[in-house]
Scaffold this motif. Structure first.
Motif, mmCIF file in Angstrom:
data_model
loop_
_atom_site.group_PDB
_atom_site.id
_atom_site.type_symbol
_atom_site.label_atom_id
_atom_site.label_comp_id
_atom_site.label_asym_id
_atom_site.label_seq_id
_atom_site.Cartn_x
_atom_site.Cartn_y
_atom_site.Cartn_z
ATOM 1 N N ALA A 84 0.919 -1.111 0.104
ATOM 2 C CA ALA A 84 -0.160 -0.192 0.378
ATOM 3 C C ALA A 84 0.742 1.623 0.249
ATOM 4 O O ALA A 84 1.868 1.478 1.076
ATOM 5 C CB ALA A 84 -0.957 -0.100 1.147
ATOM 6 N N LEU A 85 1.061 2.005 -1.425
ATOM 7 C CA LEU A 85 1.902 3.317 -1.145
ATOM 8 C C LEU A 85 1.268 4.632 -0.039
ATOM 9 O O LEU A 85 0.049 4.719 -0.520
ATOM 10 C CB LEU A 85 1.680 3.815 -2.571
ATOM 11 C CG LEU A 85 1.876 2.676 -3.534
ATOM 12 C CD1 LEU A 85 1.878 3.288 -4.962
ATOM 13 C CD2 LEU A 85 3.420 1.584 -3.343
ATOM 14 N N ALA A 86 2.135 5.018 0.129
ATOM 15 C CA ALA A 86 1.412 6.388 1.702
ATOM 16 C C ALA A 86 1.502 6.934 0.982
ATOM 17 O O ALA A 86 1.931 7.620 -0.788
ATOM 18 C CB ALA A 86 3.379 6.649 2.382
ATOM 19 N N PRO A 87 0.077 7.798 1.100
ATOM 20 C CA PRO A 87 -0.758 8.460 -0.232
ATOM 21 C C PRO A 87 -0.712 10.254 0.052
ATOM 22 O O PRO A 87 -0.371 10.745 -0.381
ATOM 23 C CB PRO A 87 -2.431 8.350 0.302
ATOM 24 C CG PRO A 87 -1.833 8.013 1.919
ATOM 25 C CD PRO A 87 -0.747 7.756 2.041
ATOM 26 N N GLN A 88 0.509 10.434 1.160
ATOM 27 C CA GLN A 88 1.209 11.716 1.631
ATOM 28 C C GLN A 88 1.596 12.917 0.974
ATOM 29 O O GLN A 88 2.870 11.805 0.422
ATOM 30 C CB GLN A 88 1.390 11.558 3.085
ATOM 31 C CG GLN A 88 0.218 11.094 4.217
ATOM 32 C CD GLN A 88 0.120 9.439 4.218
ATOM 33 O OE1 GLN A 88 1.115 8.968 3.811
ATOM 34 N NE2 GLN A 88 -0.109 9.116 5.547
ATOM 35 N N ASP A 89 1.788 13.564 0.774
ATOM 36 C CA ASP A 89 3.186 14.029 -0.185
ATOM 37 C C ASP A 89 4.491 13.773 0.111
ATOM 38 O O ASP A 89 5.261 14.136 -0.894
ATOM 39 C CB ASP A 89 2.560 15.850 -0.266
ATOM 40 C CG ASP A 89 1.002 16.017 -1.385
ATOM 41 O OD1 ASP A 89 0.623 15.506 -1.890
ATOM 42 O OD2 ASP A 89 0.996 17.192 -1.111
ATOM 43 N N ASN A 90 4.387 14.285 1.616
ATOM 44 C CA ASN A 90 5.764 14.102 1.657
ATOM 45 C C ASN A 90 5.938 12.392 1.909
ATOM 46 O O ASN A 90 7.160 12.087 2.422
ATOM 47 C CB ASN A 90 5.955 14.348 2.978
ATOM 48 C CG ASN A 90 5.261 14.079 4.319
ATOM 49 O OD1 ASN A 90 4.251 12.942 4.411
ATOM 50 N ND2 ASN A 90 5.494 14.398 5.670
ATOM 51 N N GLY A 91 5.244 11.260 1.850
ATOM 52 C CA GLY A 91 5.972 10.164 1.658
ATOM 53 C C GLY A 91 5.318 9.140 0.451
ATOM 54 O O GLY A 91 5.912 7.814 0.520
ATOM 55 N N ARG A 128 9.455 3.249 -4.092
ATOM 56 C CA ARG A 128 9.366 3.457 -2.828
ATOM 57 C C ARG A 128 10.392 2.962 -2.155
ATOM 58 O O ARG A 128 10.501 0.730 -2.610
ATOM 59 C CB ARG A 128 7.795 2.610 -2.842
ATOM 60 C CG ARG A 128 6.894 3.286 -3.551
ATOM 61 C CD ARG A 128 6.946 5.144 -2.722
ATOM 62 N NE ARG A 128 5.375 5.338 -3.856
ATOM 63 C CZ ARG A 128 4.776 5.886 -2.850
ATOM 64 N NH1 ARG A 128 4.236 6.295 -1.733
ATOM 65 N NH2 ARG A 128 3.798 6.465 -4.326
ATOM 66 N N TRP A 129 11.198 3.344 -2.157
ATOM 67 C CA TRP A 129 12.416 2.048 -0.839
ATOM 68 C C TRP A 129 12.467 2.274 0.692
ATOM 69 O O TRP A 129 13.180 1.368 0.843
ATOM 70 C CB TRP A 129 14.051 3.295 -1.307
ATOM 71 C CG TRP A 129 14.412 4.523 -1.241
ATOM 72 C CD1 TRP A 129 13.732 5.610 -1.982
ATOM 73 C CD2 TRP A 129 13.490 5.258 0.355
ATOM 74 N NE1 TRP A 129 13.776 6.829 -1.339
ATOM 75 C CE2 TRP A 129 13.844 6.948 0.396
ATOM 76 C CE3 TRP A 129 13.998 4.726 1.737
ATOM 77 C CZ2 TRP A 129 14.133 7.773 0.712
ATOM 78 C CZ3 TRP A 129 14.976 5.992 2.904
ATOM 79 C CH2 TRP A 129 14.507 7.217 2.393
#
Length: 178
Positions: A84-91, A128-129
């Motif tokens: 699940a990809l982080a949805p936040q701009d900074n994530g 995504r690391w």
């Protein structure tokens, strides 16, 4: 996605394939919860409830917020793991690894490790690391994650009700793929 192709027997399932596999995915989830897996469900769990969980995931899979990797043993879904990809701009550099499940009949065959290795490749292909995950403290999965390169952050007591209804602590892990 950037063209990531997992090696068999682990496959990236499309949202359409999830729709046609809801029954099998539901059976996997139900079997794992009945075997004591701490994956967000409390006993008793019906096949309908397990299938409804997977149906709710389709929207996230369709719009690229999440991805589902499936391990097959012949024509049977033996295991799954979600990213699940982080949805936040900074994530934009991180994702959560969730719902790692291996059917009780298929355990001790290296399937969980193969799913975890494949999810690393998928995460990297999506830039995504930093990966995070949590698991029930004391669960067999807690021993797996460090062998897959995850570092333990800590333990949160009384985090969630386990499948048998008692409060369980959760152990939080992270992995830096750089």
């Amino acid at each position: 996605m950037t063209g990531f192709q997992p090696d068999p027997p682990v496959f990236l399932l499309s949202s359409a394939e999830v729709r046609t596999s809801v029954g099998a995915l539901g059976s996997l989830l139900k079997a794992c919860v009945e075997d004591g897996a701490g994956i967000g469900f409390i006993l008793p769990i019906s096949q309908e409830k397990a299938e409804a969980f997977w149906q709710k995931q389709v929207a996230a899979l369709e719009d690229g917020r999440a991805f589902l990797m499936v391990a097959r043993d012949r024509n049977t879904i033996a295991g799954v793991v979600m990213l699940a990809l982080a949805p936040q701009d900074n994530g934009g550099h991180r994702a959560e690894v969730a719902k790692l499940m291996v059917h009780p009949d298929h355990r001790r065959k290296g399937i969980a490790r193969q799913l975890m290795t494949t999810i690393d490749g998928l995460a990297l292909s999506l830039d995504r690391w930093l990966l995070v995950l949590d698991t029930v403290t004391g669960d067999r999965a807690e021993k797996l994650y460090p062998t897959c390169g995850y570092q333990k952050c800590g333990i949160i007591p009384d985090y969630a009700y386990g499948s048998h209804g008692a409060l369980d602590a959760t152990t939080v892990f992270f992995k830096d793929l750089r």
